[in-house]
Enzyme design. Structure first.
Site, PDB file in Angstrom:
ATOM      1  N   HIS A  65      40.434  34.115  55.101  1.00  0.00           N
ATOM      2  CA  HIS A  65      39.802  35.188  54.341  1.00  0.00           C
ATOM      3  C   HIS A  65      38.808  34.619  53.331  1.00  0.00           C
ATOM      4  CE1 HIS A  65      40.586  39.019  51.702  1.00  0.00           C
ATOM      5  NE2 HIS A  65      39.372  38.977  52.171  1.00  0.00           N
ATOM      6  N   GLU A  68      35.759  33.347  55.022  1.00  0.00           N
ATOM      7  CA  GLU A  68      34.908  34.480  55.416  1.00  0.00           C
ATOM      8  C   GLU A  68      34.012  34.910  54.256  1.00  0.00           C
ATOM      9  OE1 GLU A  68      34.784  38.720  54.640  1.00  0.00           O
ATOM     10  OE2 GLU A  68      36.734  38.466  55.600  1.00  0.00           O
ATOM     11  N   GLU A 143      35.097  32.687  44.944  1.00  0.00           N
ATOM     12  CA  GLU A 143      35.561  33.600  45.988  1.00  0.00           C
ATOM     13  C   GLU A 143      37.060  33.488  46.241  1.00  0.00           C
ATOM     14  OE1 GLU A 143      33.673  35.982  47.309  1.00  0.00           O
ATOM     15  OE2 GLU A 143      32.113  35.272  45.948  1.00  0.00           O
ATOM     16  N   GLU A 165      41.669  40.613  45.026  1.00  0.00           N
ATOM     17  CA  GLU A 165      41.687  41.578  46.126  1.00  0.00           C
ATOM     18  C   GLU A 165      43.090  41.680  46.725  1.00  0.00           C
ATOM     19  OE1 GLU A 165      40.052  42.121  50.705  1.00  0.00           O
ATOM     20  OE2 GLU A 165      39.198  40.553  49.438  1.00  0.00           O
TER      21      GLU A 165
END
Length: 971
Positions: A65, A68, A143, A165
Site C-alpha cells: 500500500h 502504491e 506516505e 488512513e
C-alpha cells in the site's frame, strides 16, 4: 497481425473477438522484458490503460500500500514531489487512481482525449519503473510513517498518510472483520497479511524493506499491461517498447501466490474491536462463518456463487437470511463473496449479535443448506436472481467508472493467476449453462460441494470492547516513551531535524523547471459548449413527462417523481421511513418474498428515495420529491407499472414481525456505515444548520437513526402509531395530482411508458391536498460527534448566497486549486490526513472537509487560513491553464445514458438553464489569477461564520470541547 507475429518486441499469442464487450482481444508477450499485455480494441472513445503487478505481502507493514502511494511521488522524467497531483490538475482524465489489493497493485487511468491519454500513460509508467522513492527516504516518511517530534521535551509520536488512513479504515468493524476473516481462512499464505497495513505493524517498515519490495515486484516480468478502447494498438506497442520495456531484460520474479492447504475441519477464532467508552456493548458482536470455495479460474462456479449469494442472502426473498433472522441471532444478516483472490471465499455474517450465538449460527446454516439440497432450491427464487445478474451484465452500467476500467479489473481474476485474461469477459455460454443448471441440480450440488462437504471453514467472532481503544493508546504511548528513553540526545535531535526537513520539503514549492516536465493540454483541447443533455417536456393526461431521447440499448429508465410537499413537517421522519419500508413488505396480492422475486424477474431493480431540491439562486427554497427509480427491458414496461401500482396502493404495514426485522436491519446498517460515510454526515450536519433543504435532508441522517431506534423500542404501540401516520401520508404522496414521470429511452420505450400511465394514474389517490409550510429554526449547533474512531472527519462551511455573494464557475477552479494545492499540502501532506476536499454549490453551500484526519483544531486552523492563501495566490499562465483543464475533467465526466437522463432532469428541477451551464463553462475557461483572488473575501466571510462539525474520537473531541456548541455521541 497473425498469431506468433512479433511487432515492436511484442509477440501476438492469441487473437479473438469477444461479443459480450464488442471487442477484438489481443494477448501479447513482450519477449525481451517478459511483460504481458492484453488489449481490447473497440469503438469506445473512453480509453483505458493500466499497469498492474502481483504484489503478495509477507507481513502487516502495509508495504504494498505504501509503495502504491509512493511511486506517485516523483520519478525520473517527472522530478516533482507530487506529479500525480500536478497531473490531476491539468488532465481531462475520466479516471485516475491506484489501488492496492490483497495480492496485486493496479495503476489505471482513462481519458477520452488522445493526447491526454498518452500523457497519463507516460507519467504512470515512469512512476512505477523509475520512482524517486528509491533515493529519497522522505517519501516513505510522508506516505508511510515517521517519528515526529518538534521539541526535545515533547512526547514522540507517529505520523504518515497510510498510517492514519489505516487507523481510520480499521476503526470500522466491518473492515476489521473482513481482515480477520482472511487471516483465519489463509493462515499459511499472503492473504493472512493486511496488505493495507496494520497501524501497529506499519512502523516496522524500514527504508531497506521498502526499496526491496519495489525491486522485487515492480519489474516488467511481473507486470500486466491492459489497453482498452478506440486506439492504434500498434502505435501503443511501439511506444511501450521504445520508451520503457526495451530497457529491461526478462528475469524470474518470485511472486507466485501459494494456495492455502485445506483444513481438516472447522477453525474457531475470536477477536475484539473498539467501541467508545460510553457505548453499550450489548448486541454489538459480529459472527461470521466462512469457507474457501474453489479457484478463481472456475468462472462458471464463481458466477453461480454470486447468484446463490443474492438468492439466499441478499434479496428480501432470501430464505437463509430469513432463517437466521427468525432464529434471533442478530439484527441483520450480511454476506461477503470475495472473488478477487486466487482462492475465493464466501462469508455469512450476523451483525448486532452476541458471542455465545456463534455455534447456533453454524447449526442453522448447516440445517438450512441440507434442507435446500434435499428438497431442492426454489426455482423461481434462483431464476429471479439469475435474471437480475444477467440484466446487469448486459447493461454494463458502472456509473461514473468507465466500463473499460471495470473490465480491466475483472480480467485480473484469472490473468493474475496465469489463466486466460478474457475468461471473465465471456458470459453468454455461462448464462446458458446456469439456466440449464436450474433444472439439473447444479446449484444444489454447488451448495454441497462448497459448504456442506467443505472442511475448510472458519467461525470468527468479533466482540466489542470499550477499553480496547484506550488500552491501545496507552500501549503505544508507553512504547514510544520507552523508545525515546533509549535514544541519545543526538538521536532525538536527529529526529527533530528530520521532522523539520520533511516539513520544509513539504512546504517548498516545486521549481518551475520541475513543473514544466508535466505534460499539459491546451485550452483549445476543451470544447467550448457543454455536452448536450437532451430533455423534452411533454404532458400525458395532465401528468408532466420529462423525456430524454438517448440510445439505451433496449433498456427503459423510468423514474417516478411525487411532490412530497403535502406531508406535514411533523411527519417527515415517517416519509424517510416509508422510503425504507415500501417494496419490502407484503401487499394485498403478494408476500414480500413473492414481490421481491417478481421485481427481480421483470426489472433491473427499483429503488425509493426522498430528495429535497433547491432551485438555482434560491438558497432557502426546498422542494421535496419522493423518487422511485426503475430500469427495465422495454418489453417489460407493463410488468414494471403493474408492480409499481401494487406496491404503492396495496402495501400492508401490519406485520409486526416484518416491520421489526426491517427496523433492526436499518439500525444495524446505519451503525455499520457511519464511520465509512462520516465525512458525508459532517457535511449534512453543516448544511442542516444553514438551509431548509439541508435541514430536510438531515432528517434522513443521524436524526432518522434516533427516530427509528425510539420507534423500535416503543413497539407494539409505536407500530399502531406508524400505521396510522403512513395511512395518512401515503395518499398525500402517491397522488395523481402530484405525479411527474421521467423517461430515458428511445421512442419505443417512451411509448410503452405512456401506454401504461393512464392505468397507473387511475390507481393513485386523486384527492387534492394543499402544500404544507415548513418552518425551520436554523442555528449553528457546531456539534462534536464522538465515536471509537481513531481519526477525525472535520468540516466547516457556510452559505455564500446568504452572505450577499453570487455563484460563479471560477469557484470550481478554486475547488481544484484547494483540493490539489493548499488543502492537499496542509491537511494531507503536512497534517497526515488521508484526504481533504472542498465544495462550492449553486445553492450557495460552501464546505471544507477532511477525511481520516489525525488532527482537529489544526485542520480548522488550516480552513481558517484558506482566504489568506487565496488572496495571495500566484500562478503562471501554464499553471492556471492546468487548473482549468483539471476542473473541466470533473465537469465533463463521462456519463452513461441513465446518468445523462438524470442530469437533464436535475437541471430542469433546479432551474439550471442551458444558458446557466454555458455561463459557468465560460467562467471556468476564462478564469484568471485575479478571479481566484477575488474569491478571498467570500471565503473569509464564510469561515468567519464559524459553522463547523467534527466526527471523531471521543478523547480528541473532548480535548477540544471549547470549539463546539455541543459534544455528544454520534449514535
Amino acid at each position: 497481425m497473425d498469431i506468433n507475429e512479433v511487432k515492436h518486441g511484442f509477440r501476438l499469442l492469441k487473437k479473438t473477438f469477444i461479443k459480450e464487450t464488442d471487442s477484438t482481444a489481443y494477448t501479447f508477450l513482450h519477449e525481451k522484458s517478459g511483460a504481458r499485455l492484453f488489449a481490447l480494441s473497440n469503438d469506445d472513445d473512453n480509453k483505458v490503460f493500466s499497469i498492474s503487478f502481483r504484489t503478495p505481502p509477507v507481513d502487516d507493514t502495509g508495504v504494498a500500500h505504501i509503495v502504491e502511494h509512493s511511486t506517485l511521488c516523483g520519478s525520473r522524467k517527472y522530478p516533482l514531489k507530487e506529479p500525480f497531483v500536478e497531473l490531476v490538475k491539468g488532465s481531462l482524465n475520466t479516471f485516475l487512481n491506484a489501488m492496492t489489493y490483497p495480492d496485486k497493485t493496479m495503476y489505471p487511468v482513462a481519458s477520452r482525449n488522445d493526447k491526454d491519454f498518452q500523457n497519463l500513460m507516460d507519467v504512470y509508467l515512469d512512476a512505477v519503473f523509475y520512482p524517486a522513492m528509491r533515493d529519497n527516504p522522505q517519501v516513505l516518511m510522508q506516505e508511510g510513517w515517521h517519528y515526529e517530534i518538534d521539541d526535545p521535551s515533547a512526547p514522540l509520536r507517529y505520523s504518515g498518510v497510510v498510517y492514519n488512513e489505516m487507523k481510520g479504515a480499521l476503526s470500522a468493524p466491518d473492515d476489521l472483520l473482513e481482515s480477520r476473516i482472511m487471516k483465519s481462512l489463509y493462515p499459511d499464505t499472503t492473504y493472512s497479511r493486511e496488505s493495507g497495513g496494520d497501524p501497529e505493524a506499519i512502523p516496522q517498515l524500514t527504508q531497506e524493506k521498502f526499496i526491496a519490495f519495489h525491486s522485487r515486484y515492480y519489474h516488467p516480468s511481473n507486470s500486466y499491461i491492459y489497453l482498452y478502447g478506440d486506439m492504434d494498438i500498434e502505435e501503443r506497442l511501439d511506444y511501450l517498447d521504445r520508451e520503457y520495456l526495451s530497457q529491461f531484460d526478462r528475469i524470474p520474479v518470485p511472486s507466485h501466490i501459494d494456495r492455502q492447504p485445506a483444513f481438516q475441519g472447522l477453525v474457531r477464532q475470536s477477536y475484539e474491536y473498539p467501541l467508545a467508552e460510553d457505548e453499550d456493548t450489548q448486541g454489538k458482536t459480529f459472527l461470521a462463518e466462512s469457507w474457501i470455495v474453489g479457484d478463481s479460474q472456475d468462472t462458471k462456479k464463481m458466477m453461480a456463487l454470486e447468484i446463490l449469494e443474492h438468492a439466499l442472502l441478499r434479496t428480501p426473498a432470501a430464505p437463509l437470511r430469513q432463517a437466521l433472522i427468525d432464529a434471533g441471532l442478530g439484527k441483520d444478516v450480511d454476506s461477503l463473496f470475495e472473488d478477487d483472490v486466487a482462492q475465493p471465499f464466501f462469508s455469512i455474517i450476523v451483525n448486532n449479535s452476541e458471542a455465545d450465538r456463534a455455534e447456533k449460527l453454524r447449526e442453522i446454516v448447516e440445517r438450512e443448506l441440507k434442507r435446500y439440497v434435499a428438497e431442492g432450491l426454489d426455482k423461481k427464487l434462483l431464476e429471479a436472481s439469475l435474471n437480475l445478474f444477467e440484466f446487469r451484465l448486459r447493461e454494463a452500467d458502472f456509473g461514473s467508472a468507465p466500463k473499460g476500467l471495470i473490465y480491466g479489473i475483472h480480467i485480473m481474476r484469472s490473468w493474475l493467476y496465469d489463466g486466460e485474461p478474457e475468461s471473465y469477459l465471456y458470459y453468454e455460454d455461462v448464462l446458458r449453462e446456469l439456466k440449464e443448471g436450474l433444472q439439473n441440480g447444479y446449484f444444489e450440488n454447488l451448495l454441497r460441494e462448497c459448504f456442506l462437504d467443505n472442511p475448510h471453514a472458519t467461525l470468527v467472532t468479533l466482540t466489542p470492547s470499550t477499553t480496547l481503544a484506550a488500552e491501545r493508546e496507552q500501549k503505544q504511548a508507553a512504547e514510544l516513551a520507552a523508545k525515546k528513553a533509549e535514544m541519545s540526545e543526538q538521536e532525538i535531535a536527529d529526529i527533530i531535524a528530520a521532522t523539520k526537513a520533511l516539513k520544509e520539503r513539504q512546504q517548498t514549492p516545486d521549481s518551475p523547471e520541475a513543473l514544466q516536465t508535466i505534460p499539459v493540454l491546451q485550452l483549445s483541447d476543451i470544447r467550448r459548449k457543454p455536452y448536450d443533455l437532451p430533455l423534452e417536456v411533454r404532458e400525458n393526461s395532465a401528468t408532466k413527462l420529462l423525456y430524454s431521447d438517448i440510445e439505451t440499448h433496449g433498456i427503459t429508465y423510468a423514474n417516478i417523481y411525487f411532490d412530497a410537499k403535502a406531508v406535514p413537517q411533523a411527519y417527515l421522519p415517517y416519509i424517510y421511513l416509508l422510503s425504507e419500508l415500501i417494496g419490502a413488505v407484503d401487499t394485498d396480492v403478494h408476500s414480500y418474498q413473492e414481490l421481491a422475486n417478481l421485481v427481480n424477474l421483470h426489472t433491473g431493480g427499483i429503488t425509493y428515495d426522498l430528495v429535497p431540491i433547491t432551485r438555482n439562486n434560491e438558497p432557502d427554497s426546498c422542494q421535496p420529491y419522493f423518487v422511485i427509480k426503475a430500469k427495465v427491458l422495454t418489453d417489460k414496461v407493463p410488468q414494471l407499472f403493474s408492480l409499481l401500482t401494487e406496491i404503492l396502493t396495496q402495501s400492508r404495514f401490519s406485520d409486526e414481525k416484518r416491520i421489526t426485522e426491517l427496523l433492526d436491519q436499518e439500525l444495524a446498517s446505519m451503525e455499520l456505515n457511519l464511520q465509512r460515510s462520516a465525512h458525508q454526515v459532517v457535511s449534512s450536519k453543516i448544511a442542516s444548520y444553514i438551509s431548509p433543504a439541508g435541514r430536510y435532508a438531515d432528517e434522513g441522517g443521524l436524526p432518522f437513526y434516533h427516530f427509528v431506534k425510539e420507534l423500535r423500542e416503543s413497539f407494539p404501540l409505536g407500530l399502531a402509531r406508524m400505521q396510522a401516520i403512513l395511512a395518512r401520508i401515503m395518499p398525500r404522496i402517491f397522488n395523481a395530482n402530484r405525479l411527474m414521470v421521467t423517461v430515458t429511452a428511445r421512442e419505443d420505450g417512451y411509448k410503452q411508458v405512456t401506454q401504461e400511465l393512464a392505468g397507473f394514474r387511475e390507481a393513485l389517490s386523486d384527492e387534492q391536498f394543499a402544500a404544507e409550510e415548513y418552518k425551520w429554526n436554523l442555528q449553528k449547533l457546531n456539534e462534536g460527534l464522538t465515536s471509537s474512531s481513531q481519526v477525525q472527519y472535520v468540516g466547516k462551511g457556510a452559505n455564500f448566497l446568504k452572505l450577499g455573494y453570487k455563484f460563479t464557475g471560477t469557484m470550481h477552479v478554486l475547488e481544484t486549486l484547494l483540493r490539489y494545492g493548499y488543502l492537499w499540502t496542509k491537511v494531507r501532506v503536512q497534517g497526515g490526513a488521508y484526504g481533504a476536499f472542498t465544495n462550492f454549490n449553486r445553492n450557495g453551500f460552501m464546505f471544507l472537509g477532511s477525511y481520516r484526519d489525525p488532527n482537529l483544531k489544526e485542520t480548522l486552523d488550516v480552513f481558517d487560513g484558506t482566504a489568506d492563501f487565496i488572496a495571495g495566490y500566484e500562478a503562471t499562465p501554464r499553471e492556471m491553464t492546468k487548473a482549468i483543464i483539471g476542473t473541466m475533467s470533473n465537469i465533463d465526466t463521462t456519463m452513461t445514458p441513465k446518468m445523462k437522463g438524470e442530469a437533464a432532469v436535475s437541471c430542469y428541477l433546479r432551474n439550471i438553464t442551458e444558458a446557466n451551464r454555458q455561463q459557468m463553462r465560460d467562467e471556468i475557461l476564462g478564469t484568471t489569477v485575479e478571479d481566484i483572488r477575488a474569491l478571498a473575501p467570500l471565503v473569509r466571510d464564510c469561515m468567519a461564520q464559524n459553522v463547523l462539525c467534527v466526527f471523531g474520537g471521543q478523547k480528541k473531541i473532548q480535548e477540544n470541547s471549547e470549539l463546539f456548541g455541543s459534544v455528544k455521541p454520534a449514535l
